[in-house]
Design a protein around this motif. Structure first.
Motif, PDB file in Angstrom:
ATOM      1  N   THR A   3       0.265   9.103   2.272  1.00 44.21           N
ATOM      2  CA  THR A   3      -0.452   8.042   2.975  1.00 44.21           C
ATOM      3  C   THR A   3      -0.144   6.715   2.307  1.00 44.21           C
ATOM      4  O   THR A   3      -0.144   6.615   1.084  1.00 44.21           O
ATOM      5  CB  THR A   3      -1.973   8.296   2.972  1.00 44.21           C
ATOM      6  N   LEU A   4       0.120   5.702   3.122  1.00 46.32           N
ATOM      7  CA  LEU A   4       0.350   4.342   2.636  1.00 46.32           C
ATOM      8  C   LEU A   4      -0.735   3.449   3.210  1.00 46.32           C
ATOM      9  O   LEU A   4      -1.003   3.499   4.410  1.00 46.32           O
ATOM     10  CB  LEU A   4       1.709   3.813   3.093  1.00 46.32           C
ATOM     11  N   VAL A   5      -1.334   2.620   2.355  1.00 48.43           N
ATOM     12  CA  VAL A   5      -2.350   1.665   2.787  1.00 48.43           C
ATOM     13  C   VAL A   5      -2.044   0.321   2.149  1.00 48.43           C
ATOM     14  O   VAL A   5      -1.769   0.242   0.952  1.00 48.43           O
ATOM     15  CB  VAL A   5      -3.774   2.135   2.394  1.00 48.43           C
ATOM     16  N   ASP A   6      -2.078  -0.723   2.957  1.00 48.98           N
ATOM     17  CA  ASP A   6      -1.890  -2.088   2.473  1.00 48.98           C
ATOM     18  C   ASP A   6      -3.217  -2.549   1.876  1.00 48.98           C
ATOM     19  O   ASP A   6      -4.226  -2.616   2.573  1.00 48.98           O
ATOM     20  CB  ASP A   6      -1.477  -2.984   3.644  1.00 48.98           C
ATOM     21  N   ASP A   7      -3.233  -2.846   0.576  1.00 47.09           N
ATOM     22  CA  ASP A   7      -4.471  -3.233  -0.100  1.00 47.09           C
ATOM     23  C   ASP A   7      -5.073  -4.509   0.471  1.00 47.09           C
ATOM     24  O   ASP A   7      -6.277  -4.700   0.412  1.00 47.09           O
ATOM     25  CB  ASP A   7      -4.225  -3.432  -1.598  1.00 47.09           C
ATOM     26  N   GLY A  73      -6.261  11.282 -13.925  1.00 47.95           N
ATOM     27  CA  GLY A  73      -7.670  11.603 -13.815  1.00 47.95           C
ATOM     28  C   GLY A  73      -8.562  10.416 -13.488  1.00 47.95           C
ATOM     29  O   GLY A  73      -9.785  10.513 -13.586  1.00 47.95           O
ATOM     30  N   LYS A  74      -7.978   9.282 -13.080  1.00 46.34           N
ATOM     31  CA  LYS A  74      -8.748   8.071 -12.772  1.00 46.34           C
ATOM     32  C   LYS A  74      -8.459   7.598 -11.347  1.00 46.34           C
ATOM     33  O   LYS A  74      -7.927   6.511 -11.142  1.00 46.34           O
ATOM     34  CB  LYS A  74      -8.396   6.945 -13.755  1.00 46.34           C
ATOM     35  N   PRO A  75      -8.797   8.387 -10.330  1.00 46.97           N
ATOM     36  CA  PRO A  75      -8.485   7.987  -8.952  1.00 46.97           C
ATOM     37  C   PRO A  75      -9.167   6.691  -8.540  1.00 46.97           C
ATOM     38  O   PRO A  75      -8.692   6.013  -7.623  1.00 46.97           O
ATOM     39  CB  PRO A  75      -8.966   9.171  -8.107  1.00 46.97           C
ATOM     40  N   ALA A  76     -10.263   6.310  -9.201  1.00 42.21           N
ATOM     41  CA  ALA A  76     -10.946   5.057  -8.845  1.00 42.21           C
ATOM     42  C   ALA A  76     -10.059   3.845  -9.096  1.00 42.21           C
ATOM     43  O   ALA A  76     -10.303   2.774  -8.540  1.00 42.21           O
ATOM     44  CB  ALA A  76     -12.243   4.924  -9.628  1.00 42.21           C
ATOM     45  N   GLN A  77      -9.003   3.995  -9.892  1.00 41.03           N
ATOM     46  CA  GLN A  77      -8.082   2.886 -10.128  1.00 41.03           C
ATOM     47  C   GLN A  77      -7.240   2.578  -8.888  1.00 41.03           C
ATOM     48  O   GLN A  77      -6.566   1.559  -8.843  1.00 41.03           O
ATOM     49  CB  GLN A  77      -7.183   3.176 -11.328  1.00 41.03           C
ATOM     50  N   ASN A  78      -7.264   3.457  -7.931  1.00 41.50           N
ATOM     51  CA  ASN A  78      -6.594   3.224  -6.649  1.00 41.50           C
ATOM     52  C   ASN A  78      -7.615   3.475  -5.538  1.00 41.50           C
ATOM     53  O   ASN A  78      -7.434   4.307  -4.660  1.00 41.50           O
ATOM     54  CB  ASN A  78      -5.374   4.136  -6.506  1.00 41.50           C
ATOM     55  N   ALA A  79      -8.703   2.717  -5.603  1.00 36.24           N
ATOM     56  CA  ALA A  79      -9.876   2.972  -4.774  1.00 36.24           C
ATOM     57  C   ALA A  79      -9.598   2.885  -3.280  1.00 36.24           C
ATOM     58  O   ALA A  79     -10.153   3.660  -2.506  1.00 36.24           O
ATOM     59  CB  ALA A  79     -10.995   2.011  -5.154  1.00 36.24           C
ATOM     60  N   TYR A  80      -8.766   1.943  -2.840  1.00 37.90           N
ATOM     61  CA  TYR A  80      -8.525   1.794  -1.409  1.00 37.90           C
ATOM     62  C   TYR A  80      -7.921   3.061  -0.822  1.00 37.90           C
ATOM     63  O   TYR A  80      -8.365   3.544   0.218  1.00 37.90           O
ATOM     64  CB  TYR A  80      -7.607   0.609  -1.120  1.00 37.90           C
TER      65      TYR A  80
END
Length: 139
Positions: A3-7, A73-80
């Motif tokens: 999946t690709l998302v434009d921040d 282990g830090k998925p919140a660093q790529n929250a979008y």
């Protein structure tokens, strides 16, 4: 699934669906997106083997695109993208039965188009994504 998302715009320019997606396949998807939208300054990725391998490293070096790896282990660093993937899972993957790979591709693409074109985004003050705005970082 890739999946690709434009921040910046929260647009999802692509969801690549297959039984396996290695580094060379990721390169092809990114090249297709680059030809349609131009290259971003950076791409935020997790530490999966498709992103850590030589294929993507060479791609990013050749094109001058910075790869920003989140900490393991830090998925919140790529929250979008994490939020997007959760929405995709809840609204599409868990809500459908896929009879084949082509059926999955069709249903997921229909959901992606609805996500981009019909759905208001609270982060954009409840408007749909801007038609001409393209961000400079993909997540």
């Amino acid at each position: 699934m890739l999946t690709l998302v434009d921040d910046c715009t929260r647009e999802c320019p692509a969801i690549e669906v297959d039984t396996s997606l290695g580094g060379l396949r990721v390169r092809r998807v990114l090249d297709r997106m680059a030809s349609e939208r131009g290259l971003p300054e950076a791409i935020v990725v997790d530490n999966g083997p498709e992103f850590r391998g030589r294929a993507l490293a060479a791609w990013s070096e050749q094109r001058g695109v910075r790869l920003e790896f989140i900490q393991p282990g830090k998925p919140a660093q790529n929250a979008y993208i994490e939020s997007f993937n959760g929405r995709l899972r809840d609204e599409c993957l868990n809500a459908n039965w896929f009879a084949s790979l082509s059926d999955a591709r069709r249903k997921i693409e229909t959901w992606r188009q609805d996500y981009n074109e019909q759905r208001p985004h609270s982060s954009l003050k409840t408007t749909c994504r801007p038609q001409s705005l393209h961000g400079q970082r993909w997540g």
